[in-house]
Design a protein around this motif. Sequence first.
Motif, mmCIF file in Angstrom:
data_model
loop_
_atom_site.group_PDB
_atom_site.id
_atom_site.type_symbol
_atom_site.label_atom_id
_atom_site.label_comp_id
_atom_site.label_asym_id
_atom_site.label_seq_id
_atom_site.Cartn_x
_atom_site.Cartn_y
_atom_site.Cartn_z
ATOM 1 N N THR A 336 -20.859 -42.092 -143.289
ATOM 2 C CA THR A 336 -20.347 -41.258 -144.383
ATOM 3 C C THR A 336 -21.481 -40.952 -145.358
ATOM 4 N N THR A 337 -21.213 -40.004 -146.253
ATOM 5 C CA THR A 337 -22.174 -39.695 -147.331
ATOM 6 C C THR A 337 -21.762 -40.402 -148.626
ATOM 7 N N ASN A 338 -21.083 -41.559 -148.501
ATOM 8 C CA ASN A 338 -20.608 -42.286 -149.686
ATOM 9 C C ASN A 338 -21.743 -42.651 -150.636
ATOM 10 N N THR A 339 -22.934 -42.895 -150.085
ATOM 11 C CA THR A 339 -24.075 -43.278 -150.927
ATOM 12 C C THR A 339 -24.367 -42.200 -151.965
ATOM 13 N N ILE A 340 -24.433 -40.950 -151.518
ATOM 14 C CA ILE A 340 -24.739 -39.866 -152.455
ATOM 15 C C ILE A 340 -23.502 -39.452 -153.253
ATOM 16 N N GLU A 341 -22.320 -39.604 -152.676
ATOM 17 C CA GLU A 341 -21.113 -39.252 -153.412
ATOM 18 C C GLU A 341 -20.883 -40.215 -154.576
ATOM 19 N N GLY A 342 -21.270 -41.484 -154.383
ATOM 20 C CA GLY A 342 -21.195 -42.445 -155.486
ATOM 21 C C GLY A 342 -22.125 -42.035 -156.625
ATOM 22 N N ASN A 344 -23.081 -38.934 -157.201
ATOM 23 C CA ASN A 344 -22.486 -37.729 -157.787
ATOM 24 C C ASN A 344 -21.372 -38.069 -158.774
ATOM 25 N N ARG A 345 -20.582 -39.092 -158.446
ATOM 26 C CA ARG A 345 -19.508 -39.512 -159.372
ATOM 27 C C ARG A 345 -20.082 -39.975 -160.698
ATOM 28 N N GLN A 346 -21.200 -40.668 -160.652
ATOM 29 C CA GLN A 346 -21.841 -41.118 -161.892
ATOM 30 C C GLN A 346 -22.349 -39.936 -162.710
ATOM 31 N N THR A 351 -21.276 -35.622 -167.271
ATOM 32 C CA THR A 351 -21.122 -34.187 -167.557
ATOM 33 C C THR A 351 -19.671 -33.769 -167.799
ATOM 34 N N LYS A 352 -18.728 -34.697 -167.746
ATOM 35 C CA LYS A 352 -17.315 -34.315 -167.836
ATOM 36 C C LYS A 352 -16.942 -33.701 -169.185
ATOM 37 N N SER A 353 -17.714 -33.994 -170.238
ATOM 38 C CA SER A 353 -17.401 -33.442 -171.557
ATOM 39 C C SER A 353 -17.805 -31.972 -171.678
ATOM 40 N N LYS A 354 -18.588 -31.477 -170.719
ATOM 41 C CA LYS A 354 -19.043 -30.083 -170.768
ATOM 42 C C LYS A 354 -18.437 -29.301 -169.615
ATOM 43 N N THR A 355 -17.479 -28.462 -169.922
ATOM 44 C CA THR A 355 -16.842 -27.666 -168.869
ATOM 45 C C THR A 355 -17.711 -26.475 -168.467
ATOM 46 N N ILE A 356 -18.482 -25.951 -169.449
ATOM 47 C CA ILE A 356 -19.366 -24.813 -169.176
ATOM 48 C C ILE A 356 -20.732 -25.091 -169.808
ATOM 49 N N PHE A 357 -21.800 -24.913 -169.040
ATOM 50 C CA PHE A 357 -23.152 -25.086 -169.562
ATOM 51 C C PHE A 357 -23.707 -23.730 -169.986
ATOM 52 N N PRO A 358 -24.443 -23.692 -171.110
ATOM 53 C CA PRO A 358 -24.956 -22.405 -171.598
ATOM 54 C C PRO A 358 -26.022 -21.771 -170.719
ATOM 55 N N SER A 359 -26.702 -22.586 -169.888
ATOM 56 C CA SER A 359 -27.757 -22.050 -169.019
ATOM 57 C C SER A 359 -28.044 -23.026 -167.892
ATOM 58 N N ASP A 360 -28.767 -22.544 -166.881
ATOM 59 C CA ASP A 360 -29.186 -23.428 -165.779
ATOM 60 C C ASP A 360 -30.077 -24.556 -166.296
ATOM 61 N N ASP A 361 -30.944 -24.227 -167.252
ATOM 62 C CA ASP A 361 -31.862 -25.238 -167.798
ATOM 63 C C ASP A 361 -31.104 -26.352 -168.502
ATOM 64 N N SER A 362 -30.067 -25.996 -169.270
ATOM 65 C CA SER A 362 -29.304 -27.020 -169.982
ATOM 66 C C SER A 362 -28.593 -27.941 -168.990
ATOM 67 N N LEU A 363 -28.101 -27.376 -167.878
ATOM 68 C CA LEU A 363 -27.472 -28.186 -166.833
ATOM 69 C C LEU A 363 -28.491 -29.123 -166.202
ATOM 70 N N LEU A 364 -29.661 -28.595 -165.862
ATOM 71 C CA LEU A 364 -30.688 -29.400 -165.204
ATOM 72 C C LEU A 364 -31.205 -30.502 -166.127
ATOM 73 N N LYS A 365 -31.342 -30.188 -167.424
ATOM 74 C CA LYS A 365 -31.788 -31.195 -168.393
ATOM 75 C C LYS A 365 -30.842 -32.390 -168.411
ATOM 76 N N MET A 366 -29.539 -32.096 -168.536
ATOM 77 C CA MET A 366 -28.568 -33.182 -168.625
ATOM 78 C C MET A 366 -28.506 -33.993 -167.343
ATOM 79 N N LEU A 367 -28.560 -33.325 -166.191
ATOM 80 C CA LEU A 367 -28.503 -34.040 -164.920
ATOM 81 C C LEU A 367 -29.750 -34.897 -164.705
ATOM 82 N N TYR A 368 -30.905 -34.372 -165.104
ATOM 83 C CA TYR A 368 -32.148 -35.141 -164.963
ATOM 84 C C TYR A 368 -32.099 -36.411 -165.824
ATOM 85 N N LEU A 369 -31.676 -36.258 -167.083
ATOM 86 C CA LEU A 369 -31.600 -37.408 -167.983
ATOM 87 C C LEU A 369 -30.577 -38.424 -167.491
#
Length: 405
Positions: A336-342, A344-346, A351-369
């Motif tokens: 299974t891909t449970n390793t990566i899905e786990g 992704n859940r984290q 990111t659950k508090s943000k339903t819409i990101f203002p830009s691709d950069d803002s999304l990438l910043k938050m995911l990187y951090l």
Amino acid sequence: MREMMKNYLKDTNTNVRDGADVKNIMRDMMSVLLEGALDGELDESLGYSKYDYKNKETGNSRNGHSNKTMHTSYGDMNLAVPRDRNGEYEPQIVKKYQNTVTQDMEEKIISMYAKGMTTSDIESHMQDLYGLEISDSTISRITDKILPLVKQWQERPLAEVYAVVFMDAIHYHVRCDGHIVKRAVYIALGIDMDGHKDVLGMYVGENESAKYWLSIMNGLKNRGVEDILIACVDDLSGFPQAIEAVYPQTEIQQCIIHQIRSSTRYVSYKDMKTLMADLKLVYAAPTEETALAELDHFKETWDSKYPKIYKSWYDKWAVLATYFKYPLAVRRLIYTTNTIEGFNRQLRKVTKSKTIFPSDDSLLKMLYLAMMDITKKWTGRRQDWSQIRAQLDIYFEERLLERDI
């Protein structure tokens, strides 16, 4: 220092009653230290100190000060920044457009952003904690400093060989040119030959496609990945072909859980329990031969009612049955891909508090951090890695010897 503080309190008749008074004193001391350091910088830039005209060897000179409000951990502080007449002096301690004094303040803001707080939440939080008024745009500018680090991280060299690489995409809504569009974040997570887990890359693109995954495979190749022993993927059409185009020797395992979900999507509730029991005899079989026999039995039982299920398993059998080649420890890791899905859940928790990101950069910043925060805990290797590695050495002996691993 103790004597200096003692004299300061005595000369200024200052009474320290609580923590707020201490913060005020620290803020005043900080402004004095910074102003002195800035004056020293200007002296060095001009080549002579104030009133030392004998050593003046430049046509440039001092031109008063400009006032600047700085945000600090001790509250807002007014700072007198020296100027030169020719405009050649560029402050280094407090740079031209800098409005926070300490790295500590920026780290606090970035840490809150990494935990999924919105810019308005951070603004409110900084006001409550430190009495600082920091605008959304200031917070965005501070977090934008992450982007060069993201690019550097995305281009960093990787290991020559990975035992297993899991690949998956998660989706977010992003504002683009006044419209809200769906973006796919492509994620590759690898386990190296020493059993250590690492996120190899995260890339924001349009809806998930095999073509984009092909570009990611080429990117991994360019960053030094010469071989991937086993790739674990979902049921995206064309995914195996995209991997094989760059890594023709890689064994591909399609996620069994994804296949089960796809197979049972339209199964009637009254049939679900019995059908799942028969399907389990296929994917939990001890050998591939037994699994194929059980698949034929499944066809006899269910093909008249759900013909698409058998056809789907039969057509994809080459990439679904890869795990049957290996002993149990390796099977558990790759079926299974449970390793990566786990992982992704984290990310989604952040990111659950943000339903819409203002830009691709803002999304990438938050995911990187968020990723950096999550992977801090990935310090060791899998507990069963010695057993897995021994089995991989047997099954991939020639390829590993070829690369001296």
